[in-house]
Every structure is written in structure tokens, then in C-alpha cells.
Write a protein that holds these residues in place. Structure first.
Motif, PDB file in Angstrom:
ATOM      1  N   SER A 117      -8.516 -12.198  -8.919  1.00 41.71           N
ATOM      2  CA  SER A 117      -7.766 -11.451  -7.907  1.00 41.71           C
ATOM      3  C   SER A 117      -8.029  -9.953  -8.052  1.00 41.71           C
ATOM      4  CB  SER A 117      -6.270 -11.737  -8.034  1.00 41.71           C
ATOM      5  OG  SER A 117      -5.756 -11.284  -9.281  1.00 41.71           O
ATOM      6  N   THR A 118      -8.331  -9.506  -9.293  1.00 39.71           N
ATOM      7  CA  THR A 118      -8.632  -8.092  -9.502  1.00 39.71           C
ATOM      8  C   THR A 118      -9.879  -7.674  -8.727  1.00 39.71           C
ATOM      9  OG1 THR A 118      -9.831  -8.727 -11.516  1.00 39.71           O
ATOM     10  CG2 THR A 118      -7.566  -8.005 -11.780  1.00 39.71           C
ATOM     11  N   LEU A 119     -10.925  -8.500  -8.768  1.00 40.17           N
ATOM     12  CA  LEU A 119     -12.158  -8.186  -8.053  1.00 40.17           C
ATOM     13  C   LEU A 119     -11.929  -8.232  -6.546  1.00 40.17           C
ATOM     14  CD1 LEU A 119     -15.138  -7.556  -7.985  1.00 40.17           C
ATOM     15  CD2 LEU A 119     -15.630 -10.000  -8.293  1.00 40.17           C
ATOM     16  N   ALA A 120     -11.112  -9.176  -6.082  1.00 40.34           N
ATOM     17  CA  ALA A 120     -10.810  -9.264  -4.649  1.00 40.34           C
ATOM     18  C   ALA A 120     -10.106  -7.995  -4.175  1.00 40.34           C
ATOM     19  CB  ALA A 120      -9.949 -10.485  -4.366  1.00 40.34           C
ATOM     20  N   GLY A 121      -9.173  -7.487  -4.984  1.00 35.88           N
ATOM     21  CA  GLY A 121      -8.469  -6.261  -4.622  1.00 35.88           C
ATOM     22  C   GLY A 121      -9.388  -5.061  -4.555  1.00 35.88           C
ATOM     23  N   ILE A 122     -10.357  -5.001  -5.473  1.00 35.82           N
ATOM     24  CA  ILE A 122     -11.305  -3.891  -5.455  1.00 35.82           C
ATOM     25  C   ILE A 122     -12.248  -4.011  -4.262  1.00 35.82           C
ATOM     26  CG2 ILE A 122     -13.249  -2.863  -6.699  1.00 35.82           C
ATOM     27  CD1 ILE A 122     -11.748  -3.618  -9.304  1.00 35.82           C
ATOM     28  N   CYS A 123     -12.681  -5.232  -3.943  1.00 32.72           N
ATOM     29  CA  CYS A 123     -13.525  -5.432  -2.761  1.00 32.72           C
ATOM     30  C   CYS A 123     -12.799  -4.988  -1.495  1.00 32.72           C
ATOM     31  CB  CYS A 123     -13.929  -6.905  -2.646  1.00 32.72           C
ATOM     32  SG  CYS A 123     -15.165  -7.447  -3.851  1.00 32.72           S
ATOM     33  N   THR A 273      -4.003   2.819   0.562  1.00 28.60           N
ATOM     34  CA  THR A 273      -5.269   2.164   0.267  1.00 28.60           C
ATOM     35  C   THR A 273      -5.726   2.409  -1.163  1.00 28.60           C
ATOM     36  OG1 THR A 273      -5.982   2.395   2.554  1.00 28.60           O
ATOM     37  CG2 THR A 273      -7.700   2.056   0.925  1.00 28.60           C
ATOM     38  N   TYR A 274      -5.493   3.605  -1.678  1.00 26.50           N
ATOM     39  CA  TYR A 274      -6.017   3.982  -2.981  1.00 26.50           C
ATOM     40  C   TYR A 274      -5.164   3.464  -4.134  1.00 26.50           C
ATOM     41  CZ  TYR A 274      -8.409   6.885   0.361  1.00 26.50           C
ATOM     42  OH  TYR A 274      -9.119   7.302   1.470  1.00 26.50           O
ATOM     43  N   PHE A 275      -3.970   2.989  -3.851  1.00 23.98           N
ATOM     44  CA  PHE A 275      -3.115   2.429  -4.890  1.00 23.98           C
ATOM     45  C   PHE A 275      -3.238   0.907  -4.975  1.00 23.98           C
ATOM     46  CE2 PHE A 275      -1.244   6.519  -3.947  1.00 23.98           C
ATOM     47  CZ  PHE A 275      -0.796   6.978  -5.168  1.00 23.98           C
ATOM     48  N   VAL A 276      -3.638   0.275  -3.873  1.00 24.42           N
ATOM     49  CA  VAL A 276      -3.683  -1.191  -3.816  1.00 24.42           C
ATOM     50  C   VAL A 276      -4.583  -1.794  -4.887  1.00 24.42           C
ATOM     51  CG1 VAL A 276      -4.411  -3.159  -2.409  1.00 24.42           C
ATOM     52  CG2 VAL A 276      -2.977  -1.374  -1.409  1.00 24.42           C
ATOM     53  N   PRO A 277      -5.854  -1.350  -5.054  1.00 22.95           N
ATOM     54  CA  PRO A 277      -6.701  -1.990  -6.070  1.00 22.95           C
ATOM     55  C   PRO A 277      -6.190  -1.767  -7.488  1.00 22.95           C
ATOM     56  CG  PRO A 277      -7.800  -0.072  -5.142  1.00 22.95           C
ATOM     57  CD  PRO A 277      -6.607  -0.329  -4.285  1.00 22.95           C
ATOM     58  N   VAL A 278      -5.548  -0.620  -7.734  1.00 22.59           N
ATOM     59  CA  VAL A 278      -4.992  -0.349  -9.064  1.00 22.59           C
ATOM     60  C   VAL A 278      -3.886  -1.345  -9.377  1.00 22.59           C
ATOM     61  CG1 VAL A 278      -3.805   1.351 -10.499  1.00 22.59           C
ATOM     62  CG2 VAL A 278      -5.573   2.087  -8.884  1.00 22.59           C
ATOM     63  N   ILE A 279      -2.991  -1.547  -8.408  1.00 23.75           N
ATOM     64  CA  ILE A 279      -1.883  -2.483  -8.608  1.00 23.75           C
ATOM     65  C   ILE A 279      -2.399  -3.916  -8.677  1.00 23.75           C
ATOM     66  CG2 ILE A 279       0.222  -3.402  -7.556  1.00 23.75           C
ATOM     67  CD1 ILE A 279       0.643  -0.582  -6.352  1.00 23.75           C
ATOM     68  N   ALA A 280      -3.383  -4.245  -7.842  1.00 23.65           N
ATOM     69  CA  ALA A 280      -3.964  -5.589  -7.868  1.00 23.65           C
ATOM     70  C   ALA A 280      -4.577  -5.893  -9.229  1.00 23.65           C
ATOM     71  CB  ALA A 280      -5.013  -5.723  -6.766  1.00 23.65           C
ATOM     72  N   ALA A 281      -5.289  -4.908  -9.796  1.00 20.87           N
ATOM     73  CA  ALA A 281      -5.908  -5.099 -11.105  1.00 20.87           C
ATOM     74  C   ALA A 281      -4.849  -5.245 -12.192  1.00 20.87           C
ATOM     75  CB  ALA A 281      -6.833  -3.929 -11.416  1.00 20.87           C
ATOM     76  N   ALA A 282      -3.829  -4.386 -12.146  1.00 20.67           N
ATOM     77  CA  ALA A 282      -2.774  -4.445 -13.158  1.00 20.67           C
ATOM     78  C   ALA A 282      -2.029  -5.774 -13.100  1.00 20.67           C
ATOM     79  CB  ALA A 282      -1.798  -3.281 -12.956  1.00 20.67           C
ATOM     80  N   ALA A 283      -1.736  -6.252 -11.891  1.00 23.21           N
ATOM     81  CA  ALA A 283      -1.024  -7.523 -11.734  1.00 23.21           C
ATOM     82  C   ALA A 283      -1.877  -8.686 -12.224  1.00 23.21           C
ATOM     83  CB  ALA A 283      -0.645  -7.726 -10.267  1.00 23.21           C
ATOM     84  N   LEU A 288      -1.740 -12.856 -14.645  1.00 22.60           N
ATOM     85  CA  LEU A 288      -2.662 -13.998 -14.627  1.00 22.60           C
ATOM     86  C   LEU A 288      -3.609 -14.013 -15.825  1.00 22.60           C
ATOM     87  CD1 LEU A 288      -3.617 -14.092 -10.826  1.00 22.60           C
ATOM     88  CD2 LEU A 288      -1.860 -15.409 -12.032  1.00 22.60           C
ATOM     89  N   GLY A 289      -3.567 -12.975 -16.636  1.00 23.03           N
ATOM     90  CA  GLY A 289      -4.420 -12.944 -17.815  1.00 23.03           C
ATOM     91  C   GLY A 289      -5.889 -12.740 -17.506  1.00 23.03           C
ATOM     92  N   GLU A 290      -6.198 -12.141 -16.355  1.00 17.84           N
ATOM     93  CA  GLU A 290      -7.589 -11.883 -16.008  1.00 17.84           C
ATOM     94  C   GLU A 290      -8.140 -10.751 -16.867  1.00 17.84           C
ATOM     95  OE1 GLU A 290      -7.194 -13.235 -11.304  1.00 17.84           O
ATOM     96  OE2 GLU A 290      -7.410 -11.120 -11.826  1.00 17.84           O
TER      97      GLU A 290
END
Length: 318
Positions: A117-123, A273-283, A288-290
Motif C-alpha cells: 500500500s505504501t508504493l500505491a500511495g507514492i504512485c 496531495t503532498y501529505f497523502v503518500p507520507v501518511i500512506a507509507a507510515a500507515a 501492515l508491517g510493510e
């Protein structure tokens, strides 16, 4: 994560129809709503991943759209607004619903079967880059300044960094990543289409987006039974994730975004937009232990820096 009227990546629809009349009720400070929207959209990628643990990607998307449409239906009933009228408007909304909702939501759900999910958020954060590239071709009023072109190049360099291009994309699921990037490309294609066809409409933002989500839900309701079967058992946690994804990430988020754009303008609103991938990666990492290699966060920072540069408006000559 997208509607007829947002601002650049999940938030940048450049031209929007007239907004609905402002409510007389006091609202929380815009900074609190900004933070809430960032969290909601950031956690959306985690919720997609959890949803696919129990249901097929098309089923996840159908549930997401159905719950999101229900939220907007309630909002329209409270504000006593009606769905748009006119066959041409509905035709444009059908295309918008496909490009901004049905297609990207489904692609992200399929992508997260094989990528974190982290990679999806960055994409997803590449949407402003795609939008800038497309607008230079499709929208004559968007001038290609040196700074914006530099941002475009920097952003795509960041994408290559995230994907580990120097080591031959080793360990990367090419199909899932391509789907996530294609989903991110679908958003600006939809925004440009909306800008060319629905900008200046007499209908309110809420009315148009309600119709858009309704048609996207119908599209998935037709497609889903053709490619999936009814689950033998209904997993509770994935079902709750889908419900949260729809009610919060698709329905409530749109309503929050309307208020933000109306109050502080699209330039500030699109900073979500610039906060979404950061939060997605942290979550993804915390819940999920990614895991991440060093290139993923470094590349994400480069992507966001490039995306920010593409949004810099050229100075007007007096």
C-alpha cells in the motif's frame, strides 16, 4: 479519491462549476479539516489492501463507490439539491465517473494484490506530474515555463528512484506498479475531460459529483458480476475496511474538500496531495508491517518536490 471538482492529485481539478451556497453553520478551522482530509486519503491505500484480503478488487471498488454515493445522497437530501438534468450532462458525467472513479479505483485495488500500500500511495502522488504533462498538450492556457518543465523532469526522476531503475527494477512487481501508475494517469485525463465539458455548468459541485459517483457505481454494478462470484463467506474486517473506504475516503472526503477549496482556494487545498503518500507509507509500515528500502522514501521526496514545482504558476506581466 476523486470527483468532478477537486484540486491536483487527488486534488486538482483546475476549473470547477459554481460552488453550492455556503452553510450558515460554524465549521471547524480549515487546518483541522485539512489534516482530517490528509489522514483520510492517506489511510485509503491501507483500507484498499485490507479490503482485498477478503474480497475481489472489483467488489472492493463496487462497495467503495456504493458507500460513497450513499454519503453524497444524504448530503444532497439535507441540502435539498437534485441530480443534474440533461442527457448531455449525464453523458459527460458517465465518462467522468469512469475516468475519475471506476477505472482508477479498480486499478488501485488490483495493483494492491501484488504491491504494498505504501508504493500505491507514492504512485498516486505522480498524478500532478501526469497532469502537467497532459495539460501542456491539451490545455493551451497552461504555459510550459522552465520551472514547471524542470519540475516535471525532477518528478519522473523521483519515480525512477522509487522503482529502483539503476538495479533493473529488481524485486518490483511490474504489473502491479504499472496498474498503480495507470490509475494515477487516469485522474488528470479525467480532470482535463471535465474541464473541457463541464466547466461553467449551472449545476452545483455536489449535484455533479453525486451524479458522477452514481454512474460510476452503476458501471461497477454491471462489470462486477461478470468477473467475480458471490463470496462464500463475508469477512467482517475487510468489509468494514470497504465501508470506511467508501464513507470516509470517497464520500466524506469530497464534502470536506469542497469546503476547503471554497474557503482557502485550490492552491492551498491541493497541498493535501503532498501529505497523502507520507501518511500512506507510515500507515502501511506501522499497521501492515510493510517494509521500505532507502530508495522509496528518497524517491518519494523527489516526486513531491517535482510535483510542487509543476504547480508554480507563471508570473503575469503587467
Amino acid at each position: 479519491m476523486s470527483s468532478v471538482t477537486s484540486s491536483t492529485a487527488p486534488a486538482s481539478r483546475p476549473v470547477t462549476p459554481p460552488a453550492s451556497p455556503p452553510s450558515s453553520r460554524p465549521r471547524p478551522d480549515w487546518r483541522l479539516r485539512f489534516g482530517a482530509l490528509s489522514l483520510i486519503w492517506g489511510f485509503s491505500f491501507l483500507l484498499i489492501k485490507v479490503g482485498t484480503h477478503g474480497y475481489a478488487p472489483f467488489q472492493v471498488t463496487l462497495g467503495r463507490l456504493a458507500f460513497g454515493t450513499a454519503v453524497l445522497a444524504v448530503a444532497m437530501a439535507v441540502r435539498r439539491e437534485r441530480l443534474p438534468r440533461g442527457l448531455r450532462t449525464w453523458g459527460h458525467l458517465a465518462v467522468a465517473g469512469f475516468l475519475l472513479n471506476a477505472l482508477p479505483f479498480s486499478l488501485f485495488a488490483f495493483a494492491e494484490l501484488t504491491i504494498p500500500s505504501t508504493l500505491a500511495g507514492i504512485c498516486n502522488a505522480t498524478s500532478p506530474l501526469w497532469g502537467m504533462a497532459l495539460s501542456l498538450v491539451a490545455l493551451s492556457e497552461d504555459r510550459p515555463t522552465r520551472l514547471r518543465v524542470a519540475g516535471l523532469g525532477l518528478g519522473f526522476l523521483g519515480v525512477l528512484t522509487v522503482l529502483g531503475a539503476w538495479q533493473g527494477f529488481h524485486g518490483l512487481d511490474a504489473r502491479g506498479t504499472a496498474m498503480a501508475l495507470l490509475a494515477s494517469l487516469s485522474y488528470p485525463v479525467g480532470w482535463i475531460y471535465v474541464r473541457r465539458t463541464l466547466a461553467g455548468s449551472s449545476h452545483s459541485n455536489l449535484s455533479l459529483t453525486g451524479g458522477q459517483l452514481l454512474l460510476a457505481t452503476v458501471q461497477l454494478a454491471v462489470v462486477t458480476p461478470l468477473f467475480t462470484s458471490v463470496p462464500s463467506e463475508f469477512a467482517i474486517v475487510p468489509l468494514l475496511a470497504i465501508a470506511a473506504l467508501g464513507t470516509l475516503g470517497t464520500g466524506l472526503a469530497v464534502l470536506i474538500q469542497y469546503g476547503l477549496v471554497a474557503e482557502v482556494g485550490p492552491t492551498t487545498g491541493q497541498m493535501v496531495t503532498y501529505f497523502v503518500p507520507v501518511i500512506a507509507a507510515a500507515a502501511g509500515i506501522a499497521i501492515l508491517g510493510e517494509t521500505l528500502t532507502w530508495s522509496t522514501p528518497v524517491g518519494a521526496v523527489i516526486v513531491l518536490a517535482g510535483a510542487a514545482l509543476t504547480q508554480v504558476k507563471p508570473k503575469r506581466v503587467p
